[in-house]
Design an enzyme around this catalytic site. Sequence first.
Site, mmCIF file in Angstrom:
data_model
loop_
_atom_site.group_PDB
_atom_site.id
_atom_site.type_symbol
_atom_site.label_atom_id
_atom_site.label_comp_id
_atom_site.label_asym_id
_atom_site.label_seq_id
_atom_site.Cartn_x
_atom_site.Cartn_y
_atom_site.Cartn_z
ATOM 1 N N ARG A 1 -46.815 -12.534 -10.053
ATOM 2 C CA ARG A 1 -47.462 -12.413 -11.318
ATOM 3 C C ARG A 1 -48.803 -13.368 -11.266
ATOM 4 O O ARG A 1 -48.595 -14.405 -10.838
ATOM 5 C CB ARG A 1 -46.881 -12.671 -12.486
ATOM 6 N N ARG B 1 -40.456 -23.679 -23.640
ATOM 7 C CA ARG B 1 -40.534 -22.211 -23.499
ATOM 8 C C ARG B 1 -41.774 -21.670 -22.983
ATOM 9 O O ARG B 1 -42.820 -22.527 -23.066
ATOM 10 C CB ARG B 1 -40.117 -21.637 -24.831
ATOM 11 N N LYS B 2 -41.973 -20.433 -22.812
ATOM 12 C CA LYS B 2 -43.264 -19.931 -22.802
ATOM 13 C C LYS B 2 -44.186 -20.333 -23.832
ATOM 14 O O LYS B 2 -43.747 -20.427 -24.788
ATOM 15 C CB LYS B 2 -43.173 -18.237 -22.410
ATOM 16 N N GLY C 1 -39.317 -1.776 -23.369
ATOM 17 C CA GLY C 1 -38.060 -1.307 -22.987
ATOM 18 C C GLY C 1 -36.674 -2.050 -23.551
ATOM 19 O O GLY C 1 -35.544 -1.864 -23.635
ATOM 20 N N CYS D 1 -42.285 -7.070 -24.716
ATOM 21 C CA CYS D 1 -43.586 -7.299 -23.811
ATOM 22 C C CYS D 1 -44.627 -6.134 -24.180
ATOM 23 O O CYS D 1 -45.620 -6.361 -23.931
ATOM 24 C CB CYS D 1 -43.348 -7.163 -22.558
ATOM 25 N N GLY D 2 -44.244 -5.057 -24.393
ATOM 26 C CA GLY D 2 -44.985 -4.053 -24.983
ATOM 27 C C GLY D 2 -45.718 -4.082 -26.284
ATOM 28 O O GLY D 2 -46.470 -2.980 -26.656
HETATM 29 FE FE1 SRM Z 1 -42.765 -10.321 -21.164
HETATM 30 C C1 SRM Z 1 -39.587 -11.623 -20.206
HETATM 31 C C2 SRM Z 1 -42.943 -8.602 -18.406
HETATM 32 C C3 SRM Z 1 -45.817 -9.625 -21.841
HETATM 33 C C4 SRM Z 1 -42.137 -11.303 -24.613
HETATM 34 N N1 SRM Z 1 -41.463 -9.930 -19.838
HETATM 35 C C5 SRM Z 1 -40.524 -10.778 -19.493
HETATM 36 C C6 SRM Z 1 -39.856 -10.622 -17.857
HETATM 37 C C7 SRM Z 1 -40.472 -11.734 -16.959
HETATM 38 C C8 SRM Z 1 -38.363 -10.461 -17.654
HETATM 39 C C9 SRM Z 1 -37.976 -10.375 -16.218
HETATM 40 O O1 SRM Z 1 -37.846 -11.538 -15.729
HETATM 41 O O2 SRM Z 1 -37.730 -9.413 -15.787
HETATM 42 C C10 SRM Z 1 -40.721 -9.240 -17.721
HETATM 43 C C11 SRM Z 1 -40.996 -8.735 -16.228
HETATM 44 C C12 SRM Z 1 -40.715 -7.431 -15.766
HETATM 45 C C13 SRM Z 1 -41.548 -6.841 -14.757
HETATM 46 O O3 SRM Z 1 -40.934 -6.704 -13.509
HETATM 47 O O4 SRM Z 1 -42.538 -6.674 -14.876
HETATM 48 C C14 SRM Z 1 -41.823 -9.450 -18.303
HETATM 49 N N2 SRM Z 1 -44.267 -9.370 -20.197
HETATM 50 C C15 SRM Z 1 -44.068 -8.353 -19.262
HETATM 51 C C16 SRM Z 1 -45.242 -7.717 -18.977
HETATM 52 C C17 SRM Z 1 -45.456 -7.390 -17.329
HETATM 53 C C18 SRM Z 1 -45.105 -6.516 -19.762
HETATM 54 C C19 SRM Z 1 -46.362 -5.494 -19.187
HETATM 55 O O5 SRM Z 1 -45.879 -4.374 -18.563
HETATM 56 O O6 SRM Z 1 -47.304 -5.594 -19.370
HETATM 57 C C20 SRM Z 1 -46.417 -8.717 -19.632
HETATM 58 C C21 SRM Z 1 -46.827 -9.593 -18.734
HETATM 59 C C22 SRM Z 1 -47.804 -10.548 -19.335
HETATM 60 C C23 SRM Z 1 -48.568 -11.436 -18.265
HETATM 61 O O7 SRM Z 1 -49.372 -11.071 -17.656
HETATM 62 O O8 SRM Z 1 -48.173 -12.551 -18.358
HETATM 63 C C24 SRM Z 1 -45.291 -9.128 -20.641
HETATM 64 N N3 SRM Z 1 -44.031 -10.585 -22.952
HETATM 65 C C25 SRM Z 1 -45.046 -9.988 -22.840
HETATM 66 C C26 SRM Z 1 -45.439 -10.198 -24.265
HETATM 67 C C27 SRM Z 1 -46.927 -9.322 -24.793
HETATM 68 C C28 SRM Z 1 -47.992 -10.790 -24.945
HETATM 69 O O9 SRM Z 1 -48.038 -11.750 -24.439
HETATM 70 O O10 SRM Z 1 -48.782 -10.379 -26.025
HETATM 71 C C29 SRM Z 1 -44.545 -10.812 -24.976
HETATM 72 C C30 SRM Z 1 -44.305 -11.011 -26.499
HETATM 73 C C31 SRM Z 1 -45.332 -12.009 -27.071
HETATM 74 C C32 SRM Z 1 -44.571 -13.601 -26.948
HETATM 75 O O11 SRM Z 1 -44.373 -14.002 -25.806
HETATM 76 O O12 SRM Z 1 -44.695 -13.967 -27.827
HETATM 77 C C33 SRM Z 1 -43.622 -11.071 -24.046
HETATM 78 N N4 SRM Z 1 -41.189 -11.451 -22.027
HETATM 79 C C34 SRM Z 1 -40.938 -11.764 -23.425
HETATM 80 C C35 SRM Z 1 -39.909 -12.443 -23.716
HETATM 81 C C36 SRM Z 1 -39.336 -12.829 -24.955
HETATM 82 C C37 SRM Z 1 -40.005 -14.297 -25.343
HETATM 83 C C38 SRM Z 1 -39.105 -15.179 -26.263
HETATM 84 O O13 SRM Z 1 -39.834 -15.995 -26.918
HETATM 85 O O14 SRM Z 1 -38.025 -14.724 -26.491
HETATM 86 C C39 SRM Z 1 -39.205 -12.524 -22.615
HETATM 87 C C40 SRM Z 1 -37.919 -12.984 -22.109
HETATM 88 C C41 SRM Z 1 -37.801 -14.451 -22.404
HETATM 89 O O15 SRM Z 1 -39.028 -14.974 -21.946
HETATM 90 O O16 SRM Z 1 -36.802 -15.060 -22.189
HETATM 91 C C42 SRM Z 1 -40.132 -11.712 -21.734
HETATM 92 FE FE1 SF4 Z 2 -37.887 -5.757 -22.123
HETATM 93 FE FE2 SF4 Z 2 -40.085 -7.089 -21.270
HETATM 94 FE FE3 SF4 Z 2 -38.498 -5.854 -19.506
HETATM 95 FE FE4 SF4 Z 2 -39.888 -4.501 -20.994
HETATM 96 S S1 SF4 Z 2 -40.663 -5.844 -19.672
HETATM 97 S S2 SF4 Z 2 -37.760 -4.280 -20.457
HETATM 98 S S3 SF4 Z 2 -39.895 -5.593 -23.073
HETATM 99 S S4 SF4 Z 2 -38.109 -7.758 -20.856
#
Ligand code: SRM
Ligand code: SF4
Length: 522
Positions: free
Chosen positions: A67, A181-182, A435, A440-441
């Site tokens: 990333r 946290r993030k 998903g 994240c979507g």
């Molecule tokens: Fe996300 C965790 C993908 C934007 C909320 N997110 C993850 C992980 C890293 C989980 C994992 O290890 O598999 C996903 C990686 C999957 C992969 O292989 O791609 C993942 N998040 C994504 C992405 C790639 C979605 C996408 O297809 O675009 C986005 C990457 C953004 C970036 O460039 O950094 C992405 N994630 C977001 C957003 C949207 C945003 O930021 O506008 C959110 C909601 C907003 C927020 O965070 O407040 C988001 N992701 C989460 C969460 C829930 C956070 C929480 O506080 O509980 C997790 C799980 C966690 O952190 O424990 C998570």
């Molecule tokens: Fe869930 Fe984020 Fe993985 Fe999508 S990319 S399946 S919303 S953790």
Amino acid sequence: MTTATPAPSLNKFEKLKAEKDGLELKSEIAEFAPKGWEALSEEDRDHRLKWLGVFFRPVTPGKFMLRMRIPSGILTSGQMRVLAETVQRYGEDGNADITTRQNLQLRGIHLEDIPDIFDAFEQAGLTSIQSGMDNVRNITGSPVAGIDADELIDTRGIARKVQDMITNNGEGNPSFSNLPRKFNIAIAGCRDNSVHAEINDIAFVPAYQGDRLGFNVLVGGFFSAKRCDAAIPLNAWVDPRDVVAVCEAVLLVYRDHGLRANRQKSRLMWLIDEWGLDKFRAEVEKQLGYSFQPAAAKDELLWDKRDHIGIHAQKQPGLNYVGLHIPVGRLYAPDMFDLSRIAEIYGSGEIRLTVEQNAIIPDVPDSRIAPLLKEPLLQRFSINPDPLMRGLVSCTGAQFCKFALVETKNRAVAMTQALDAELVTSRSVRIHWTGCPNSCGQPQVADIGLMGTKTRRDGQTLDAVDIYMGGKVGKDAELGTCVMKAIVCDELQPVLRDLLIQHFGAQPRAGDTLSAGITIAT
Ligand code: SRM
Ligand code: SF4
């Protein structure tokens, strides 16, 4: 600077961070990478590597995801080419995805190749440092900063400086490598809130204080599986020159006082809840060493959100930016090479990414538009996509993400194509797939949001979605809410069809009839 004091009752992640900072892997990687991923400890493999932006994918063991950090989603054609070469040369079944934070993730990478890849990144001015786990995510900014004819503040330099502060110019910064946290930061300089300010832990939105243009500050926006909240006003107005210092102060307060016992209650909003906004604001002021000016009475987010697709005149006379629709953000190496080439031949060699997972080619002279439109790549990455495809966003889903409850990207594209084929829609409808409840979507910002879940029927477990509606973006943004639960994916298309007809003015194409109507309150 001091590092954070761990809370007395340490959860698994706090222990992991206290035992060893993920950034330490940076100096160790040359030694452990050649030994392969099987030799890594579980903690380093699954978690600490994310401090370097390297994500172990349990769905595809051995094929890692990288990333990046791309502030405001702006990169040069040369940088895109380095990323394309990385996917082509090192990515086994590799691809890249444009993310919902204007960023890129590369896939199929083997641990053994990471040192060489990092060398190439460094030479190209690219970094993936601190892009996962308890770090600040990619800094989002207007994707048309500096070229938008109606821009208020050019936020490119600010977003870059915020990233440089957080990452110590890409070297890695232990001051901010152990947050509770993030943390998400967005900086909006345009009138249409193109960054979804409302869903970030800190957001800066343009506002006039008298005749001075700066930002009102919002804090605490976030999505998580347990709770989603829009950001709230901090009652602070900030001069553009002070944005970096304000981000630093908020991060230090969050680092040192944020709640760490329960990871479900650790995002910034939980601290604001615990303290109250006044105390939070006072602590940030103490850290800054001065008091905030009160927020301007109103901000300048006055427009509906633009998607930037199509041809748009820039503020620079005779130049245009051309927004290409990239279905669900999925790119392969040849696409990335092609985008680089096109940016160089027709534009100024710059490529920009949007939170809708699309790409923009800026600085295309009027005279170069016609030949650009003839490029074969634009057959697939259209400047005029079908209306439903145009507003489609999808998270990674089951193909690569272990949290996923359903497959998203392929399903989203297939269903949207089918709906575009059966319906005439006069406006774009923003359909966001995610998903799992991590969101994240961003289904809560969509016209129609689809969140993966599972449901039981006749003893079988089936892929399903919860449906969200009412998300409003741009000015006066509001989060959507869940209106229907557990619709089986195989039965979803007619449900979406009815929603599109009833709520978004879609019409069946000639010869088609309405399916049995579904009525919901939104
Ligand atoms: Fe996300 C965790 C993908 C934007 C909320 N997110 C993850 C992980 C890293 C989980 C994992 O290890 O598999 C996903 C990686 C999957 C992969 O292989 O791609 C993942 N998040 C994504 C992405 C790639 C979605 C996408 O297809 O675009 C986005 C990457 C953004 C970036 O460039 O950094 C992405 N994630 C977001 C957003 C949207 C945003 O930021 O506008 C959110 C909601 C907003 C927020 O965070 O407040 C988001 N992701 C989460 C969460 C829930 C956070 C929480 O506080 O509980 C997790 C799980 C966690 O952190 O424990 C998570
Ligand atoms: Fe869930 Fe984020 Fe993985 Fe999508 S990319 S399946 S919303 S953790």
